[in-house]
Design a protein around this motif. Structure first.
Motif, PDB file in Angstrom:
ATOM      1  N   PHE A 269    -102.153 -87.448 -58.941  1.00 24.31           N
ATOM      2  CA  PHE A 269    -101.741 -86.719 -57.730  1.00 24.31           C
ATOM      3  C   PHE A 269    -102.755 -85.673 -57.276  1.00 24.31           C
ATOM      4  CE2 PHE A 269     -96.823 -87.385 -57.821  1.00 24.31           C
ATOM      5  CZ  PHE A 269     -97.054 -88.755 -57.754  1.00 24.31           C
ATOM      6  N   ASN A 270    -103.564 -85.159 -58.200  1.00 16.72           N
ATOM      7  CA  ASN A 270    -104.534 -84.136 -57.814  1.00 16.72           C
ATOM      8  C   ASN A 270    -105.759 -84.721 -57.104  1.00 16.72           C
ATOM      9  OD1 ASN A 270    -103.519 -81.488 -58.663  1.00 16.72           O
ATOM     10  ND2 ASN A 270    -103.465 -82.412 -60.688  1.00 16.72           N
ATOM     11  N   HIS A 271    -106.059 -85.989 -57.378  1.00 16.22           N
ATOM     12  CA  HIS A 271    -107.296 -86.546 -56.827  1.00 16.22           C
ATOM     13  C   HIS A 271    -107.119 -87.828 -56.023  1.00 16.22           C
ATOM     14  CE1 HIS A 271    -108.468 -84.158 -60.456  1.00 16.22           C
ATOM     15  NE2 HIS A 271    -109.183 -83.581 -59.518  1.00 16.22           N
ATOM     16  N   SER A 272    -106.092 -88.648 -56.351  1.00 14.36           N
ATOM     17  CA  SER A 272    -105.940 -89.935 -55.658  1.00 14.36           C
ATOM     18  C   SER A 272    -105.446 -89.715 -54.221  1.00 14.36           C
ATOM     19  CB  SER A 272    -104.959 -90.819 -56.421  1.00 14.36           C
ATOM     20  OG  SER A 272    -105.430 -91.039 -57.739  1.00 14.36           O
ATOM     21  N   TYR A 273    -105.926 -90.558 -53.310  1.00  9.16           N
ATOM     22  CA  TYR A 273    -105.606 -90.416 -51.885  1.00  9.16           C
ATOM     23  C   TYR A 273    -104.511 -91.415 -51.509  1.00  9.16           C
ATOM     24  CZ  TYR A 273    -106.746 -89.425 -46.950  1.00  9.16           C
ATOM     25  OH  TYR A 273    -106.710 -89.024 -45.635  1.00  9.16           O
ATOM     26  N   GLN A 274    -103.415 -90.888 -50.952  1.00  7.33           N
ATOM     27  CA  GLN A 274    -102.230 -91.703 -50.691  1.00  7.33           C
ATOM     28  C   GLN A 274    -102.076 -92.061 -49.216  1.00  7.33           C
ATOM     29  OE1 GLN A 274     -97.466 -90.924 -50.332  1.00  7.33           O
ATOM     30  NE2 GLN A 274     -98.417 -89.951 -52.089  1.00  7.33           N
ATOM     31  N   ALA A 275    -101.811 -93.344 -48.969  1.00 11.18           N
ATOM     32  CA  ALA A 275    -101.384 -93.795 -47.636  1.00 11.18           C
ATOM     33  C   ALA A 275     -99.858 -93.777 -47.681  1.00 11.18           C
ATOM     34  CB  ALA A 275    -101.899 -95.204 -47.372  1.00 11.18           C
ATOM     35  N   ARG A 276     -99.253 -92.852 -46.926  1.00 14.07           N
ATOM     36  CA  ARG A 276     -97.818 -92.581 -47.075  1.00 14.07           C
ATOM     37  C   ARG A 276     -97.019 -93.143 -45.899  1.00 14.07           C
ATOM     38  NH1 ARG A 276     -95.129 -89.250 -50.344  1.00 14.07           N
ATOM     39  NH2 ARG A 276     -93.308 -88.049 -49.695  1.00 14.07           N
ATOM     40  N   PHE A 277     -96.185 -94.144 -46.174  1.00 14.15           N
ATOM     41  CA  PHE A 277     -95.346 -94.745 -45.133  1.00 14.15           C
ATOM     42  C   PHE A 277     -93.958 -94.102 -45.197  1.00 14.15           C
ATOM     43  CE2 PHE A 277     -98.807 -97.575 -45.253  1.00 14.15           C
ATOM     44  CZ  PHE A 277     -98.767 -98.414 -44.145  1.00 14.15           C
TER      45      PHE A 277
ATOM     46  N   SER B   2    -101.186 -82.423 -51.048  1.00 16.23           N
ATOM     47  CA  SER B   2    -100.876 -83.527 -51.958  1.00 16.23           C
ATOM     48  C   SER B   2    -101.800 -84.734 -51.774  1.00 16.23           C
ATOM     49  CB  SER B   2     -99.419 -83.969 -51.756  1.00 16.23           C
ATOM     50  OG  SER B   2     -98.569 -82.854 -51.781  1.00 16.23           O
ATOM     51  N   ARG B   3    -102.872 -84.556 -51.012  1.00 11.92           N
ATOM     52  CA  ARG B   3    -103.832 -85.654 -50.742  1.00 11.92           C
ATOM     53  C   ARG B   3    -103.118 -86.911 -50.229  1.00 11.92           C
ATOM     54  NH1 ARG B   3    -108.580 -85.822 -51.058  1.00 11.92           N
ATOM     55  NH2 ARG B   3    -108.918 -87.923 -51.856  1.00 11.92           N
ATOM     56  N   ARG B   4    -102.369 -86.701 -49.116  1.00 10.54           N
ATOM     57  CA  ARG B   4    -101.647 -87.822 -48.519  1.00 10.54           C
ATOM     58  C   ARG B   4    -102.037 -87.931 -47.041  1.00 10.54           C
ATOM     59  NH1 ARG B   4     -95.996 -85.573 -50.927  1.00 10.54           N
ATOM     60  NH2 ARG B   4     -95.858 -84.534 -48.916  1.00 10.54           N
ATOM     61  N   PHE B   5    -102.167 -89.161 -46.560  1.00  6.22           N
ATOM     62  CA  PHE B   5    -102.298 -89.381 -45.127  1.00  6.22           C
ATOM     63  C   PHE B   5    -101.036 -90.103 -44.698  1.00  6.22           C
ATOM     64  CE2 PHE B   5    -103.215 -91.687 -41.289  1.00  6.22           C
ATOM     65  CZ  PHE B   5    -103.950 -90.774 -40.542  1.00  6.22           C
ATOM     66  N   ARG B   6    -100.309 -89.505 -43.739  1.00  6.74           N
ATOM     67  CA  ARG B   6     -98.991 -90.041 -43.400  1.00  6.74           C
ATOM     68  C   ARG B   6     -99.040 -91.012 -42.217  1.00  6.74           C
ATOM     69  NH1 ARG B   6     -93.492 -87.516 -44.344  1.00  6.74           N
ATOM     70  NH2 ARG B   6     -94.728 -86.108 -45.609  1.00  6.74           N
ATOM     71  N   PHE B   7     -98.414 -92.171 -42.419  1.00  9.37           N
ATOM     72  CA  PHE B   7     -98.196 -93.130 -41.338  1.00  9.37           C
ATOM     73  C   PHE B   7     -96.715 -93.033 -40.967  1.00  9.37           C
ATOM     74  CE2 PHE B   7    -101.748 -94.816 -43.796  1.00  9.37           C
ATOM     75  CZ  PHE B   7    -102.651 -95.200 -42.813  1.00  9.37           C
ATOM     76  N   PRO B   8     -96.347 -92.318 -39.893  1.00 10.24           N
ATOM     77  CA  PRO B   8     -94.918 -92.190 -39.563  1.00 10.24           C
ATOM     78  C   PRO B   8     -94.323 -93.556 -39.245  1.00 10.24           C
ATOM     79  CG  PRO B   8     -96.232 -90.581 -38.366  1.00 10.24           C
ATOM     80  CD  PRO B   8     -97.190 -91.578 -38.958  1.00 10.24           C
ATOM     81  N   VAL B   9     -93.114 -93.802 -39.747  1.00  5.78           N
ATOM     82  CA  VAL B   9     -92.540 -95.154 -39.670  1.00  5.78           C
ATOM     83  C   VAL B   9     -91.495 -95.316 -38.574  1.00  5.78           C
ATOM     84  CG1 VAL B   9     -92.989 -95.626 -42.107  1.00  5.78           C
ATOM     85  CG2 VAL B   9     -90.804 -94.596 -41.445  1.00  5.78           C
ATOM     86  N   PHE B  10     -91.427 -94.364 -37.636  1.00  5.06           N
ATOM     87  CA  PHE B  10     -90.380 -94.479 -36.613  1.00  5.06           C
ATOM     88  C   PHE B  10     -90.698 -95.566 -35.595  1.00  5.06           C
ATOM     89  CE2 PHE B  10     -90.158 -89.849 -37.772  1.00  5.06           C
ATOM     90  CZ  PHE B  10     -89.117 -90.032 -38.648  1.00  5.06           C
TER      91      PHE B  10
ATOM     92  N   LYS C  67    -109.575 -99.166 -42.652  1.00  8.25           N
ATOM     93  CA  LYS C  67    -111.000 -99.537 -42.610  1.00  8.25           C
ATOM     94  C   LYS C  67    -111.893 -98.310 -42.766  1.00  8.25           C
ATOM     95  CE  LYS C  67    -110.392-103.720 -39.866  1.00  8.25           C
ATOM     96  NZ  LYS C  67    -110.524-104.359 -38.555  1.00  8.25           N
ATOM     97  N   THR C  68    -111.360 -97.120 -42.408  1.00  7.35           N
ATOM     98  CA  THR C  68    -112.229 -95.930 -42.396  1.00  7.35           C
ATOM     99  C   THR C  68    -111.928 -94.939 -43.520  1.00  7.35           C
ATOM    100  OG1 THR C  68    -110.700 -94.855 -40.860  1.00  7.35           O
ATOM    101  CG2 THR C  68    -112.552 -96.044 -39.884  1.00  7.35           C
ATOM    102  N   LYS C  69    -110.748 -95.070 -44.161  1.00 11.24           N
ATOM    103  CA  LYS C  69    -110.396 -94.091 -45.195  1.00 11.24           C
ATOM    104  C   LYS C  69    -110.336 -94.752 -46.570  1.00 11.24           C
ATOM    105  CE  LYS C  69    -107.865 -90.869 -42.227  1.00 11.24           C
ATOM    106  NZ  LYS C  69    -108.695 -89.688 -42.459  1.00 11.24           N
ATOM    107  N   LYS C  70    -110.711 -93.996 -47.603  1.00 13.81           N
ATOM    108  CA  LYS C  70    -110.723 -94.558 -48.963  1.00 13.81           C
ATOM    109  C   LYS C  70    -109.401 -94.250 -49.668  1.00 13.81           C
ATOM    110  CE  LYS C  70    -115.648 -94.801 -49.850  1.00 13.81           C
ATOM    111  NZ  LYS C  70    -116.788 -94.290 -50.620  1.00 13.81           N
ATOM    112  N   PHE C  71    -108.377 -95.007 -49.309  1.00 12.37           N
ATOM    113  CA  PHE C  71    -107.073 -94.812 -49.937  1.00 12.37           C
ATOM    114  C   PHE C  71    -107.075 -95.388 -51.343  1.00 12.37           C
ATOM    115  CE2 PHE C  71    -105.711 -94.991 -45.374  1.00 12.37           C
ATOM    116  CZ  PHE C  71    -105.199 -93.696 -45.299  1.00 12.37           C
ATOM    117  N   ASP C  72    -106.367 -94.699 -52.266  1.00 13.80           N
ATOM    118  CA  ASP C  72    -106.211 -95.212 -53.632  1.00 13.80           C
ATOM    119  C   ASP C  72    -104.910 -95.994 -53.785  1.00 13.80           C
ATOM    120  OD1 ASP C  72    -108.516 -94.027 -55.212  1.00 13.80           O
ATOM    121  OD2 ASP C  72    -107.738 -92.253 -54.205  1.00 13.80           O
ATOM    122  N   TYR C  73    -103.886 -95.614 -52.992  1.00 18.10           N
ATOM    123  CA  TYR C  73    -102.594 -96.297 -53.135  1.00 18.10           C
ATOM    124  C   TYR C  73    -101.739 -96.109 -51.895  1.00 18.10           C
ATOM    125  CZ  TYR C  73    -100.614 -91.657 -54.461  1.00 18.10           C
ATOM    126  OH  TYR C  73    -100.215 -90.331 -54.501  1.00 18.10           O
TER     127      TYR C  73
END
Length: 436
Positions: free
Chosen positions: A136-144, A164-172, A187-193
């Motif tokens: 959680f301190n270093h991994s980059y999250q794609a958050r749905f 929290s190193r998260r990039f949020r994709f709002p799901v509405f 394609k442009t971000k280095k997501f870990d999970y």
């Protein structure tokens, strides 16, 4: 090395370092020592609430710790009282962690956790995600996930995402145009999970399938995908594995408790036995043997602020025959599925979007007990609810505004107050149902 995520927890008074050390010690116990720990912890938490929580004391009607099987089974209705009436002595809204349940079961309420117990929840999350190389301190999250749309709530959530190193994709809105934008981000971000609501992530995978794209090929840094909040069907899991090219991990949790079960690297749905005690009960509250299907009833072993002792979460499941008290395995979970709403504009929104809409009316006074939303036409919805008093025009206005904001304008909603709501044959209340 302590990092941003841990520091933000520490600064907010959550003793994350102590929680991590304690959790680590519990996981290292021998089978014999674990059984002693479990019995001691069950006794201590019951004893604490019988002596320090008037709400729980009144429910049990005794100060003497009875046999475990004789303790009452708590349900969500019991907890739909103002929080102030349920807090233990020494705890106030100022010194606890407070949140609302999602209401995905249709029965919302506000709950509290003491700061240590909330830190343990995070320690448990950190440990389980760590099984798959996620930190959680270093991994980059794609958050749905959803996100509050009011200015303050939105900014607060975005700041939490930053910490929290998260990039949020709002799901509405999950229309193809929006999903195309999501794809460009990968394609442009280095997501870990990836992490988020099952239905939203499955919709994204279906979109990738149409385009014949494997996510790992365009975002090679991806290690895993974690789905939560709704059922993951076997066919959907296959689709996700195929379109993402990474392991798909199924998690089952409840905000008021903790992660309940989490798929381990062996592919078993391992129940969290470190901070929770999970039982399967029949309709007469008797404990069922491993392999038999029944109600999932959970005890939070550490939460002193608010009792969750033998708490019926409203789900049905089976613990595998090979389970032990130290390593229970969830064989099957029945329930917690949510439909997708198709709107006149062509927008697709997961049923969980309605949680964000109805959140605006779920006040801590416990007036609205339960609600379900039915989609009868693409622009027509019926909200049926059970409440102490009828919703007033002001509250309805508030809901309509939230609907325009989260979904789209010009949708028709009718509100019907009921004495009881219809349930599935399993007693599950499905919060959203589409009849399209």
């Amino acid at each position: 090395m302590i990092s941003l995520f841990d520091i933000s927890l520490q600064l907010n008074g959550f003793p994350i370092q102590k929680a991590k050390a304690d959790l680590d010690a519990i996981t290292r116990l021998s089978e014999k020592d674990f059984l002693e720990f479990l019995e001691r912890q069950k006794h201590e938490i019951v004893h604490f609430h019988l002596h320090n929580n008037p709400f729980y004391n009144e429910l049990t009607g005794t100060k003497i710790v009875p046999q475990w099987e004789d303790l009452p089974v708590l349900n969500k209705q019991n907890l739909q009282k103002p929080l102030q009436e349920r807090l233990s002595k020494g705890y106030t809204p100022k010194n606890v962690y407070i949140n609302k349940t999602s209401g995905s079961s249709g029965t919302p309420f506000v709950f509290a956790k003491d700061k240590y117990s909330h830190a343990l929840t995070w320690a448990s999350n950190i440990m389980r995600f760590g099984w798959f190389g996620i930190d959680f301190n270093h991994s980059y999250q794609a958050r749905f996930y959803g996100i509050p749309m009011d200015f303050v709530g939105y900014q607060k959530e975005r700041f939490k995402d930053f910490l929290s190193r998260r990039f949020r994709f709002p799901v509405f809105d999950l229309s193809d145009e929006v999903l195309e934008k999501f794809l460009q981000k990968f394609k442009t971000k280095k997501f870990d999970y990836l992490n988020g609501y099952t239905s939203s992530i499955v919709l994204f995978a279906k979109f990738l399938e149409q385009k014949n794209v494997v996510l790992k090929e365009i975002c090679p840094s991806l290690k895993a995908c974690f789905v939560t909040s709704e059922m993951l069907f076997a066919s959907d899991k296959k689709l996700l594995e195929k379109q993402f090219g990474i392991p798909i991990i199924n998690e089952y949790g409840a905000s008021e408790l903790d992660l309940i079960a989490f798929e381990n690297p062996e592919g078993e749905w391992q129940v969290n036995s470190e901070t929770l005690f999970v039982e399967i009960l029949d309709e007469n509250d008797r404990v069922l043997p491993y392999g038999k299907e029944g109600r999932i009833v959970i005890t939070s072993l550490f939460n002193k602020a608010n009792p969750f002792i033998r708490y019926d979460i409203g789900d049905i499941g089976i613990l595998d025959e090979k389970s032990t008290l130290q390593k229970p395995i969830l064989k099957k979970l029945t329930g917690r599925t949510n439909d997708i709403a198709l709107l006149p504009s062509g927008k697709k929104s997961p049923g969980l979007t309605f949680y964000y809409v109805t959140k605006s009316i779920i006040e801590d006074d416990g007036n609205v007990k339960e609600f379900i939303i039915k989609q009868t036409k693409s622009d027509t919805f019926e909200i049926e609810y059970v409440s102490t008093k009828e919703l007033d025009s002001n509250q309805i206005q508030k809901i309509n505004e939230a609907i325009s904001l989260y979904l789209e304008p010009d949708l028709n909603f009718t509100f019907t107050r009921k004495m009881v709501l219809e349930r599935s044959n399993r007693g599950k209340l499905k919060q959203f149902k589409s009849y399209l």
